[in-house]
Enzyme design. Structure first.
Site, PDB file in Angstrom:
ATOM      1  N   GLU A 144       0.467  37.006 -22.592  1.00  0.00           N
ATOM      2  CA  GLU A 144       0.577  37.353 -23.940  1.00  0.00           C
ATOM      3  C   GLU A 144       2.208  37.718 -24.236  1.00  0.00           C
ATOM      4  O   GLU A 144       2.666  38.342 -25.305  1.00  0.00           O
ATOM      5  CB  GLU A 144       0.133  38.264 -24.135  1.00  0.00           C
ATOM      6  CG  GLU A 144       0.044  40.004 -23.435  1.00  0.00           C
ATOM      7  CD  GLU A 144      -0.537  39.677 -22.327  1.00  0.00           C
ATOM      8  OE1 GLU A 144      -0.729  41.185 -22.091  1.00  0.00           O
ATOM      9  OE2 GLU A 144      -0.777  39.126 -21.535  1.00  0.00           O
ATOM     10  N   MET A 202      -1.447 -25.302  -1.821  1.00  0.00           N
ATOM     11  CA  MET A 202      -1.990 -25.867  -0.648  1.00  0.00           C
ATOM     12  C   MET A 202      -2.334 -25.488   0.235  1.00  0.00           C
ATOM     13  O   MET A 202      -1.599 -25.746   0.736  1.00  0.00           O
ATOM     14  CB  MET A 202      -1.738 -27.245  -0.904  1.00  0.00           C
ATOM     15  CG  MET A 202      -0.976 -27.882  -2.557  1.00  0.00           C
ATOM     16  SD  MET A 202      -2.498 -28.283  -3.495  1.00  0.00           S
ATOM     17  CE  MET A 202      -3.593 -29.636  -2.229  1.00  0.00           C
ATOM     18  N   ASP A 214       1.577 -19.013   3.468  1.00  0.00           N
ATOM     19  CA  ASP A 214       2.558 -20.522   3.681  1.00  0.00           C
ATOM     20  C   ASP A 214       1.286 -20.632   4.997  1.00  0.00           C
ATOM     21  O   ASP A 214       0.963 -20.065   5.645  1.00  0.00           O
ATOM     22  CB  ASP A 214       3.236 -20.824   3.397  1.00  0.00           C
ATOM     23  CG  ASP A 214       3.182 -21.939   3.374  1.00  0.00           C
ATOM     24  OD1 ASP A 214       2.498 -23.235   3.963  1.00  0.00           O
ATOM     25  OD2 ASP A 214       4.309 -22.785   2.449  1.00  0.00           O
TER      26      ASP A 214
END
Length: 457
Positions: free
Chosen positions: A373, A55, A9
């Site tokens: 394996e 604004m 603001d």
């Protein structure tokens, strides 16, 4: 809860007022006095919620919001427009820019705290899913922004619960171009149908003539399959208290009567888009969890999963006096297979061996690849003599038919050696059982391979 809130603001008095209110609720607050400063702050310290004045000189709030929503790093941060403007055109302009909500000056304190808490909770849950699903490097922002993943928020499947004909028809008409809308007038039917309807959004009127819309919202939030379903409520202008109760129970959005069709479409697009993003994250999370416990080559469970699950099975068996056996398996002469036929052929052998294991064990048995394996099968409720017979069956299934490997479908004769051990002693642990199975396996290898040996003290 706490979260990081960025207030933007150009009026110092407004900044200080909003900051004081949020700090009193234990939010962590950052401030910026213009749009450029806000964008710069977001570069190095991503907030959880942004309160953005409309604004402002230079870059107004609409432009700041558009830039935030076009950046993959900030597009999922909830933005609340704080404005003295109250015209429908300005609200729609903000929604189209990507705003998630609006607060009108002078800001009501209850509305401020309730909405910030609601949006912060949603953001923190999304962040948690994102972090758990994958690291930034693994997932990549480009993947998150894939058009098929996020899209435009159109083609949603929407369930509308409204028992007044005229308002329902108006909303259906507004949404049907972009969405598949299912309309119900009965909350009981909605409660039954929502879990199986594959919906992207539920819209509920709080002014139902024969039911309580908030109770429906509460019930759906308590059901696992609808816990994450976005909910939008339709409220009258004087229903602030019920609105805040709805937001507090986890309602995602709201729209005030008389319903603007443009605003409705914009809010629905936002919710559908967010739903698809969170669904994507949830899917990635499930995949990541699966990858964490499965071997990618054989799709058997991996060593990590075995380490934790074997402990659980061991403790249950020890506590209840039940049998538990372990079968350790090693492919014979696997290095020779790789050297003769190539590593791709070796991978084919491991994949086929995993398939043969799965075909010859029970659903309650746990087959894992330890690495290389070497495989292990955990056999709950199985005594050593029965485990030996299982091992023999597995050994025969491996040796009975050649393995077909490589692009030329070459047959390869494969055998495996196996060691069996079981829970037998008072001081046994999972590691001791595996160690005994490994000793038995060593004996099988030493005595000529292609055989099953049970551990003998």
């Amino acid at each position: 809860m706490t979260a990081r809130v960025l207030i933007v603001d150009d009026m110092l008095a407004n900044l200080k007022l909003l900051e004081a209110r949020l700090v009193a609720e234990y939010f962590e607050v950052r401030t910026a006095n213009n749009g450029a400063a806000a964008l710069e702050l977001c570069e190095w310290d991503l907030p959880d919620v942004i309160l953005l004045d409309v604004m402002m000189p230079g870059m107004d709030g609409f432009e700041v919001c558009r830039r935030l929503k076009s950046d993959v790093r900030t597009q999922h941060i909830p933005v609340v427009m704080v404005t003295a403007l109250d015209s429908q055109n300005d609200l729609l302009k903000g929604l189209e820019a990507g705003a998630d909500d609006f607060l009108t000056k002078p800001v009501d304190e209850l509305a401020l705290i309730t909405r910030v808490k609601n949006l912060a909770r949603l953001k923190l849950l999304t962040d948690e899913m994102f972090m758990r699903a994958s690291t930034e490097e693994q997932m990549g922002f480009a993947a998150v922004m894939d058009g098929e993943v996020v899209g435009t928020g159109r083609s949603g499947r929407v369930l509308l619960v409204e028992d007044r004909e005229a308002p329902a028809l108006r909303m259906i008409e507004a949404l049907k171009t972009d969405n598949d809308v299912v309309h119900l007038t009965d909350t009981a039917r909605a409660l039954l149908g929502a879990p199986d309807g594959n919906y992207d959004l539920l819209i509920v009127s709080l002014n139902l003539e024969n039911a309580d819309g908030l109770r429906l919202c509460s019930q759906l939030r308590s059901i696992d399959r609808t816990r994450h379903l976005p909910i939008m409520i339709v409220v009258e202008p004087d229903e602030e208290e019920r609105l805040h109760r709805g937001l507090d129970m986890g309602v995602n959005d709201y729209i005030v009567r008389p319903v603007s069709t443009s605003e409705l479409r914009a809010r629905v697009r936002t919710q559908v888009k967010r739903k698809r993003y969170t669904d994507f994250l949830r899917s990635r999370l499930e995949q990541t969890v699966e990858m964490a416990v499965l071997d990618p080559l054989t799709a058997l469970h991996n060593r990590r999963y075995l380490s934790s699950h074997l402990v659980t099975l061991f403790e249950e068996s020890a506590d209840r006096g039940r049998a538990l056996s372990v079968l350790l398996i090693d492919v014979d002469h696997f290095k020779a297979i790789n050297d003769t036929y190539g590593h791709d052929a070796g991978d084919d052998v491991l994949r086929e061996l995993a398939l043969r294991l799965r075909r010859n064990i029970r659903g309650i048995d746990l087959a894992c690849r330890l690495g290389g394996e070497e495989f292990v099968v955990v056999l709950p409720d199985t005594r050593p003599d029965s485990a030996y017979l299982v091992g023999e069956r597995l050994r025969q299934s491996i040796a009975a038919a050649p393995f077909v490997v490589g692009g030329r479908n070459r047959p390869v004769n494969v055998t495996a050696s196996m060691g069996v051990a079981a829970l037998e002693y008072d001081n046994d642990t999972p590691d001791l059982i595996l160690k005994r199975a490994d000793q038995a396996l060593y004996c099988a290898k030493r005595d000529g391979r292609n055989r099953v040996i049970s551990y003998a003290a």
